[in-house]
Design a protein around this motif. Structure first.
Motif, PDB file in Angstrom:
ATOM      1  N   GLU A 120       0.717  -1.253  -0.309  1.00  0.00           N
ATOM      2  CA  GLU A 120      -0.154   0.153   0.327  1.00  0.00           C
ATOM      3  C   GLU A 120       1.301   1.422  -0.110  1.00  0.00           C
ATOM      4  O   GLU A 120       0.542   2.204  -0.250  1.00  0.00           O
ATOM      5  CB  GLU A 120      -0.454   0.057   1.546  1.00  0.00           C
ATOM      6  CG  GLU A 120      -1.853  -1.110   1.021  1.00  0.00           C
ATOM      7  CD  GLU A 120      -2.777  -1.402   2.694  1.00  0.00           C
ATOM      8  OE1 GLU A 120      -2.785  -0.443   3.541  1.00  0.00           O
ATOM      9  OE2 GLU A 120      -3.565  -2.090   2.618  1.00  0.00           O
ATOM     10  N   ASN A 121       1.801   1.432   0.591  1.00  0.00           N
ATOM     11  CA  ASN A 121       2.764   1.991   1.254  1.00  0.00           C
ATOM     12  C   ASN A 121       3.803   2.806  -0.229  1.00  0.00           C
ATOM     13  O   ASN A 121       4.048   2.212  -0.743  1.00  0.00           O
ATOM     14  CB  ASN A 121       3.484   2.194   1.934  1.00  0.00           C
ATOM     15  CG  ASN A 121       5.052   3.474   2.005  1.00  0.00           C
ATOM     16  OD1 ASN A 121       4.749   4.046   1.330  1.00  0.00           O
ATOM     17  ND2 ASN A 121       4.980   4.011   3.028  1.00  0.00           N
ATOM     18  N   PRO A 122       3.196   3.871  -1.669  1.00  0.00           N
ATOM     19  CA  PRO A 122       4.258   4.045  -2.339  1.00  0.00           C
ATOM     20  C   PRO A 122       5.280   4.178  -2.767  1.00  0.00           C
ATOM     21  O   PRO A 122       6.246   3.861  -3.944  1.00  0.00           O
ATOM     22  CB  PRO A 122       3.080   4.796  -3.023  1.00  0.00           C
ATOM     23  CG  PRO A 122       2.575   6.435  -1.843  1.00  0.00           C
ATOM     24  CD  PRO A 122       2.569   4.633  -1.108  1.00  0.00           C
ATOM     25  N   VAL A 123       5.887   4.518  -1.334  1.00  0.00           N
ATOM     26  CA  VAL A 123       7.534   4.865  -1.068  1.00  0.00           C
ATOM     27  C   VAL A 123       8.174   3.303  -1.365  1.00  0.00           C
ATOM     28  O   VAL A 123       9.379   3.548  -1.628  1.00  0.00           O
ATOM     29  CB  VAL A 123       7.627   5.973   0.301  1.00  0.00           C
ATOM     30  CG1 VAL A 123       9.439   5.847   0.361  1.00  0.00           C
ATOM     31  CG2 VAL A 123       7.823   7.245   0.142  1.00  0.00           C
ATOM     32  N   VAL A 124       7.649   2.236  -0.065  1.00  0.00           N
ATOM     33  CA  VAL A 124       8.301   1.759   0.120  1.00  0.00           C
ATOM     34  C   VAL A 124       8.074   0.611  -1.457  1.00  0.00           C
ATOM     35  O   VAL A 124       9.176  -0.324  -1.956  1.00  0.00           O
ATOM     36  CB  VAL A 124       7.474   0.453   1.339  1.00  0.00           C
ATOM     37  CG1 VAL A 124       8.062  -0.988   0.988  1.00  0.00           C
ATOM     38  CG2 VAL A 124       7.540   0.769   2.152  1.00  0.00           C
ATOM     39  N   GLU A 125       6.818   1.032  -1.777  1.00  0.00           N
ATOM     40  CA  GLU A 125       6.688   0.138  -2.991  1.00  0.00           C
ATOM     41  C   GLU A 125       7.301   0.152  -4.543  1.00  0.00           C
ATOM     42  O   GLU A 125       8.694  -0.272  -4.789  1.00  0.00           O
ATOM     43  CB  GLU A 125       5.576   0.345  -3.798  1.00  0.00           C
ATOM     44  CG  GLU A 125       5.095  -0.389  -5.577  1.00  0.00           C
ATOM     45  CD  GLU A 125       4.031  -0.157  -5.559  1.00  0.00           C
ATOM     46  OE1 GLU A 125       2.824  -1.097  -6.186  1.00  0.00           O
ATOM     47  OE2 GLU A 125       3.573   1.069  -5.948  1.00  0.00           O
ATOM     48  N   LYS A 126       7.658   1.674  -4.184  1.00  0.00           N
ATOM     49  CA  LYS A 126       9.023   1.995  -5.112  1.00  0.00           C
ATOM     50  C   LYS A 126      10.188   1.437  -5.042  1.00  0.00           C
ATOM     51  O   LYS A 126      11.570   1.061  -5.577  1.00  0.00           O
ATOM     52  CB  LYS A 126       9.464   3.880  -5.681  1.00  0.00           C
ATOM     53  CG  LYS A 126      10.066   4.186  -6.113  1.00  0.00           C
ATOM     54  CD  LYS A 126      10.690   5.576  -6.002  1.00  0.00           C
ATOM     55  CE  LYS A 126      11.261   6.398  -7.145  1.00  0.00           C
ATOM     56  NZ  LYS A 126      11.650   7.583  -6.286  1.00  0.00           N
ATOM     57  N   ASP A 127      10.575   1.618  -3.783  1.00  0.00           N
ATOM     58  CA  ASP A 127      12.224   0.608  -3.079  1.00  0.00           C
ATOM     59  C   ASP A 127      12.128  -0.649  -3.514  1.00  0.00           C
ATOM     60  O   ASP A 127      13.341  -1.393  -4.395  1.00  0.00           O
ATOM     61  CB  ASP A 127      11.626   0.686  -1.450  1.00  0.00           C
ATOM     62  CG  ASP A 127      13.175   1.619  -0.889  1.00  0.00           C
ATOM     63  OD1 ASP A 127      13.566   2.564  -1.888  1.00  0.00           O
ATOM     64  OD2 ASP A 127      13.114   1.818   0.218  1.00  0.00           O
ATOM     65  N   ILE A 128      11.391  -1.317  -3.496  1.00  0.00           N
ATOM     66  CA  ILE A 128      11.308  -2.639  -3.920  1.00  0.00           C
ATOM     67  C   ILE A 128      11.637  -2.774  -5.500  1.00  0.00           C
ATOM     68  O   ILE A 128      12.159  -4.189  -5.868  1.00  0.00           O
ATOM     69  CB  ILE A 128      10.073  -4.063  -3.358  1.00  0.00           C
ATOM     70  CG1 ILE A 128      10.002  -3.165  -1.600  1.00  0.00           C
ATOM     71  CG2 ILE A 128      10.221  -5.279  -3.708  1.00  0.00           C
ATOM     72  CD1 ILE A 128       8.854  -3.804  -1.357  1.00  0.00           C
ATOM     73  N   ILE A 129      10.486  -2.047  -6.197  1.00  0.00           N
ATOM     74  CA  ILE A 129      10.907  -2.654  -7.345  1.00  0.00           C
ATOM     75  C   ILE A 129      12.344  -1.554  -8.139  1.00  0.00           C
ATOM     76  O   ILE A 129      12.506  -2.887  -8.924  1.00  0.00           O
ATOM     77  CB  ILE A 129       9.865  -1.290  -8.055  1.00  0.00           C
ATOM     78  CG1 ILE A 129       7.885  -2.063  -7.927  1.00  0.00           C
ATOM     79  CG2 ILE A 129       9.858  -1.141  -9.972  1.00  0.00           C
ATOM     80  CD1 ILE A 129       7.350  -1.187  -8.425  1.00  0.00           C
TER      81      ILE A 129
END
Length: 698
Positions: free
Chosen positions: A9-18
């Protein structure tokens, strides 16, 4: 990659992982330099291990607090992606070994479902913020430091000021003057104090272990709690700019302070205050999720071995300030336990305690908020898990790093000798099962992950070469270290180096001498009285290599003849990159600056622009084979070699351009201008580089 988008859900975390997944793919395709990729993955908790083709994953768990649902999630991840084993570190983290690099983004995404992160668990970053495991329950604490440790962790996670430091930066919080957070060996250590009704901290600066341990300086006798985050940001800015970047061995904060002095460092921190947006950061304790014990009926149980139960209570129970409650200490041998036990433990604390555990600096587990009348029940339940080993935080409770089991830098076995020494204590010195005075720690190399040089009795893995050029696993014996409280301590002296197989005999002699002669003195006092020479004479005959046996060539925990094999250190190697890669990084930093600006985080936008300009200048210096070792050095060298002789026209000095960051406050207008300056500077130096390459071709 799409699955990450739907799960997180967290877009910052999502960006990190991608981003991690994308960088892994670029690395496999040969488009990212190996050293650069190492730096990137380390900052995301992915650490190479001794065994080729697999990684160690370090999970960042601030101040060691783990909820029951987080512990279950970690267990599930270890089952799916590794070997169902968990390792507690001396910094209150959990490590999972033998993970396939390609599966690390997926693993991270799974952990984030329960707000567990890998971000900045390794690498040149602010490492896990540690704290006294008894914070919040300690009868002697002036206040609970947990909310403050939590706030520091959250404020600096992903903060641009600490993403590419010269080396790691470690922070601790101690609940009381007993200083169980070990402030004296941290880059920044905070000891809880109250003055005139104001909550605050004694602040220690510049401590560290490693091959050259340094006792931290007292920076402030008392600093109000709303000043600790601005102070830390200033300290990080100074460390980032002036800290060593070429020689890894000299890149910790302690070396910078040794060079410029405490007052010089304080002056530089003060000069950074214009650039710091928040002059005070009030930490609201109500924002912190406090532990709430459950209301539960006490099950009726029968203790069949009352003597064993009573002995367990005498060595493993910690008093709490909350009336009617105690904390239970679980001694975890070498910090290793399995996921089946982790799940059952999670269920137990969720149903009968406060739904959390605390990981400790001695690689153990503490269960807070256990009702006293539940102790018989807990004892029987923990006994089923093999978690009633006597001697929590006692002499028999030996700390050890992984050593040659998995670490690239390991020289000798830490875990093997630790197991043997614990066996010796249990069988030959059972009185030390309840002794809290003696602290024994073991590291597999000089980097001191096992904290050997702050122990009463420490062992450091080494090797000895015989006249016949054969290699023998060895131990450096260190004595006399100890925590004196309130930021004061002794570091251990190196007394003698012996073959590893003689470690148990060395321990016996030390114990026997202490028993016979110390009387009521603590070991630290006794050692100070007798001195290094006395103990050298006690142990020196064990260092002889003229009478080695075949067994001496086999390290503890193995049956094979010892081979010294040291890999490349993963703890934060300094990276020298291809010029174009540096330029691309500068572009990325400018894009990050624009994103921060769009989010109205002007201080971050300015710092990303600063990092871009330093990076661009470094690229040009390296293209001319100019060695660089600090950001401040890069700035002055660029002026000297390119601006003053008009090779590069800026219309001003590079120092005046870039050091505007120290002159102007982080306003919207300044952020716009500074981002533009970074873009223009990158354009200018890229053009210079292109012209230089073209000239070389002609």
């Amino acid at each position: 990659m799409q699955s990450f988008r739907t799960e997180i859900e967290n877009p910052v975390v999502e960006k990190d992982i991608i981003e991690l997944a994308n960088k892994i793919e670029l690395f496999h395709n040969g488009k990212i330099d190996e050293e650069k990729f190492r730096s990137l993955r380390l900052a995301r908790g992915v650490y190479g291990q001794r065994q080729e083709g697999v990684q160690m994953i370090r999970i960042k768990l601030p101040y060691g607090k783990v909820s029951s649902h987080q512990l279950r999630r970690i267990a599930e991840v270890s089952d799916e992606y590794s070997r169902s084993r968990l390792h507690i570190t001396t910094r209150q983290d959990i490590q999972i070994h033998y993970v396939d690099l390609n599966r690390t983004p997926e693993l991270w995404a799974e952990l984030e479902r329960d707000n567990v992160t890998l971000r900045e668990a390794c690498g040149n970053t602010v490492r896990n913020v540690t704290a006294s495991e008894t914070a919040g329950v300690d009868p002697n604490e002036p206040f609970d430091v947990s909310p403050y440790a939590d706030a520091v962790f959250r404020f600096f996670l992903r903060h641009p000021v600490c993403q590419e430091l010269g080396r790691k930066f470690k922070v601790s919080f101690s609940a009381t003057d007993e200083d169980t957070g070990l402030s004296y060996m941290h880059d920044l250590g905070f000891i809880a104090k109250i003055e005139n009704g104001v909550k605050g901290f004694k602040v220690m600066l510049g401590g560290g272990l490693g091959s050259q341990p340094r006792h931290a300086d007292e920076l402030y006798e008392f600093l109000a709690s709303d000043k600790i985050i601005p102070l830390m940001e200033g300290a990080l800015r100074v460390f980032d700019r002036y800290g060593e970047r070429k020689s890894r061995a000299k890149a910790r904060l302690k070396f910078l302070i040794k060079d410029i002095g405490l007052e010089g460092f304080k002056k530089l921190v003060e000069e950074e205050q214009n650039a710091i947006e928040l002059k005070t950061v009030a930490i609201d304790e109500t924002d912190y999720t406090a532990s709430i014990p459950v209301e539960v009926k006490t099950p009726e149980v029968e203790i069949k071995n009352q003597k064993a139960f009573d002995q367990w209570k005498s060595t493993n129970i910690v008093k709490q300030k909350q009336e009617g409650f105690v904390a239970i200490g679980i001694k975890v041998l070498l910090g290793d336990f399995y996921t089946d036990k982790a799940r059952l433990l999670a269920d137990l604390v969720e149903t009968y305690a406060a739904g959390e555990i605390r990981l400790t600096l001695r690689q153990n587990i503490l269960i807070p908020f256990v009702k006293e009348d539940l102790l018989p029940f807990f004892y029987l339940e923990l006994e089923k898990l093999g978690f009633v080993e006597l001697g929590y935080n006692k002499a028999v409770d030996i700390t050890a790093c992984p050593g040659t089991d998995t670490c690239n830098l390991g020289i000798a076995s830490s875990t093997g000798i630790a197991e043997e020494l614990e066996r010796v204590i249990k069988t030959e010195y059972p009185q030390y099962l309840e002794n809290t005075d003696l602290v024994i720690k073991i590291s597999g190399c000089m980097n001191a992950c096992g904290q050997h040089n702050m122990a009463n009795i420490g062992f450091q893995g080494m090797s000895i070469r015989t006249k016949d050029k054969l290699i023998v696993p060895a131990l450096q014996v260190l004595l006399g270290g100890g925590n004196l409280g309130n930021g004061k301590a002794h570091f251990a002296d190196k007394v003698v180096k012996i073959p590893s197989r003689r470690g148990p005999e060395a321990l016996r002699r030390i114990f026997n001498d202490f028993e016979a002669n110390a009387g009521t003195k603590k070991f630290v006092e006794y050692y100070q009285e007798k001195g290094e020479k006395y103990f050298y004479e006690l142990l020196t005959d064990l260092s002889s290599i003229g009478n080695l046996t075949q067994e001496d060539f086999i390290d503890w925990g193995t049956e094979e003849v010892y081979v010294k094999a040291i890999g490349i250190g993963e703890c934060a190697g300094v990276v020298i990159d291809l010029i174009e890669t540096l330029f691309l990084e500068s572009e990325e930093k400018i894009e990050e600056a624009k994103t921060a600006f769009g989010n109205k985080v002007y201080s971050s936008a300015i710092y990303e622009s600063y990092r871009s300009m330093v990076n661009s200048a470094k690229a040009i210096l390296l293209s001319e084979n100019v060695k660089t070792n600090t950001q401040a050095g890069i700035i002055s060298q660029f002026d000297e070699l390119f601006v003053e002789n008009k090779k590069v026209e800026l219309g001003t000095s590079f120092s005046d351009l870039i050091y505007q960051i120290k002159v102007y406050p982080p306003t919207e207008d300044f952020a716009v201008n500074y981002i533009n300056s970074a873009e223009e500077f990158l354009t200018i130096v890229r053009a210079f580089r292109s012209a230089d390459v073209a000239e070389a071709v002609r």
